[in-house]
Design a protein around this motif. Structure first.
Motif, PDB file in Angstrom:
ATOM      1  N   TRP A 159     -21.213 -24.257  14.744  1.00 58.62           N
ATOM      2  CA  TRP A 159     -22.116 -25.014  13.865  1.00 58.62           C
ATOM      3  C   TRP A 159     -21.958 -26.518  14.068  1.00 58.62           C
ATOM      4  CZ3 TRP A 159     -25.214 -21.463  12.973  1.00 58.62           C
ATOM      5  CH2 TRP A 159     -24.822 -20.197  12.568  1.00 58.62           C
ATOM      6  N   ILE A 160     -20.739 -26.956  14.343  1.00 60.60           N
ATOM      7  CA  ILE A 160     -20.510 -28.381  14.587  1.00 60.60           C
ATOM      8  C   ILE A 160     -21.203 -28.821  15.877  1.00 60.60           C
ATOM      9  CG2 ILE A 160     -18.734 -30.107  15.098  1.00 60.60           C
ATOM     10  CD1 ILE A 160     -16.849 -28.482  13.257  1.00 60.60           C
ATOM     11  N   ALA A 161     -21.082 -28.007  16.926  1.00 60.19           N
ATOM     12  CA  ALA A 161     -21.738 -28.335  18.200  1.00 60.19           C
ATOM     13  C   ALA A 161     -23.254 -28.326  18.044  1.00 60.19           C
ATOM     14  CB  ALA A 161     -21.303 -27.339  19.273  1.00 60.19           C
ATOM     15  N   GLY A 162     -23.782 -27.296  17.382  1.00 57.75           N
ATOM     16  CA  GLY A 162     -25.229 -27.245  17.153  1.00 57.75           C
ATOM     17  C   GLY A 162     -25.703 -28.394  16.286  1.00 57.75           C
ATOM     18  N   GLY A 163     -24.913 -28.725  15.262  1.00 56.43           N
ATOM     19  CA  GLY A 163     -25.271 -29.848  14.394  1.00 56.43           C
ATOM     20  C   GLY A 163     -25.256 -31.174  15.130  1.00 56.43           C
ATOM     21  N   ALA A 164     -24.329 -31.324  16.074  1.00 55.31           N
ATOM     22  CA  ALA A 164     -24.263 -32.566  16.862  1.00 55.31           C
ATOM     23  C   ALA A 164     -25.559 -32.766  17.647  1.00 55.31           C
ATOM     24  CB  ALA A 164     -23.059 -32.515  17.805  1.00 55.31           C
ATOM     25  N   VAL A 165     -26.055 -31.702  18.241  1.00 54.39           N
ATOM     26  CA  VAL A 165     -27.328 -31.774  18.973  1.00 54.39           C
ATOM     27  C   VAL A 165     -28.469 -32.088  18.007  1.00 54.39           C
ATOM     28  CG1 VAL A 165     -28.985 -30.511  20.396  1.00 54.39           C
ATOM     29  CG2 VAL A 165     -26.528 -30.187  20.754  1.00 54.39           C
TER      30      VAL A 165
END
Length: 287
Positions: free
Chosen positions: A33-39
């Motif tokens: 979720w953190i990686a997806g949120g960063a994008v």
């Protein structure tokens, strides 16, 4: 087109990986979720910076508030020295700045972003009051809220008007599609049990019979347990009792088969719901 491709690719990648993790491990890593949120936030700020609409410095208060709220899900403030105070200060400053931007510099971005803040708290309330059971499900909806401030163009080439993205955002369509798809599970169970000749009500809608030796409590709930006299008693609330202990008692009683209900994470129908939104558009237009 560039933003649309990256948004869709990110959404599908994150949701499919999350579904696979939840099915296999019964848990979804926060790193996903953190990686997806960063994008999602990178695209949000990039689109504002490169937009034809005039964007001023104060317009960034609301997306920064959204960024703070998103990170707040994952940061354990109590483990940071002075973290609780820092959390309070950041929340107040960004909240006040967002209100200032709304009152004095209202524009199309402010309307969309303010709606996103409101919908964020709506998702949190759904989770707090158990309308959404899993933390991963709530995080998935918040992730989709940030990634898709407005609806993408569906396969039919149409995009809903901008006000629809504010009043009925994409995550809400995904949630309703997902809820609708879960209704297909009892129908599937009913047809399967009908062909097998297992017609016990209401179990035939909730699950299926299987050999006791093959029961996997990591993936299934017990639908029936031994009563005081060893008779079969229907479970009123899945997971409310100690299934491991009950399964051990079932083995001691020598039952050959037992009714179970599969543990299907809600994130799986949410992923299917996302695919339906990308194909058909909003939930309302599908109906």
């Amino acid at each position: 087109m560039y933003y649309y491709t990256v948004e869709v690719a990110t959404a599908l990648s994150v949701m499919f990986i999350a579904s696979a993790q939840d099915l296999k491990e019964r848990e979804v890593s926060d790193i996903l979720w953190i990686a997806g949120g960063a994008v999602a936030f990178f695209l949000l700020f990039l689109e504002m910076a490169t937009s034809y609409f005039p964007v001023k410095a104060q317009d960034y208060f609301i997306p920064l508030l959204l960024l703070f709220l998103y990170l707040d899900i994952f940061i354990e403030w109590e483990n940071i020295r002075g973290g609780k105070f820092l959390r309070y200060i950041l929340g107040v400053l960004l909240g006040a700045g967002s209100i200032y931007a709304l009152l004095f510099y209202f524009n199309v971005y402010a309307a969309v972003l303010a709606g996103m803040v409101a919908w964020y708290f709506f998702i949190v309330l759904l989770y707090r009051y158990d309308f959404i059971k899993g933390g991963a499900d709530a995080k998935a909806l918040i992730f989709l809220l940030i990634l898709f401030p407005i609806y993408p163009v569906a396969l039919d080439g149409l995009r809903p008007p901008l006000y629809v993205s504010v009043t009925f955002p994409l995550f809400l369509s995904v949630l309703l599609f997902g809820a609708l798809l879960t209704l297909a599970i009892p129908i599937y169970n009913f047809v399967l049990n009908l062909f097998r000749g297992d017609g016990e009500f209401p179990h035939m809608f909730l699950g299926f019979r299987k050999p006791v030796a093959a029961v996997d409590l990591n993936r299934e709930w017990l639908l029936e347990v031994p009563g005081e006299g060893g008779e079969r008693v229907r479970v009123r609330k899945l997971g409310a009792g100690n299934d491991s202990l009950e399964l051990e008692n079932i083995r001691k009683l020598g039952w050959n088969r037992v009714w179970v209900s599969p543990k299907i994470p809600f994130i799986v129908p949410l992923t299917a719901g996302l695919l339906l939104v990308l194909v058909f558009g909003t939930f309302v237009s599908f109906l």
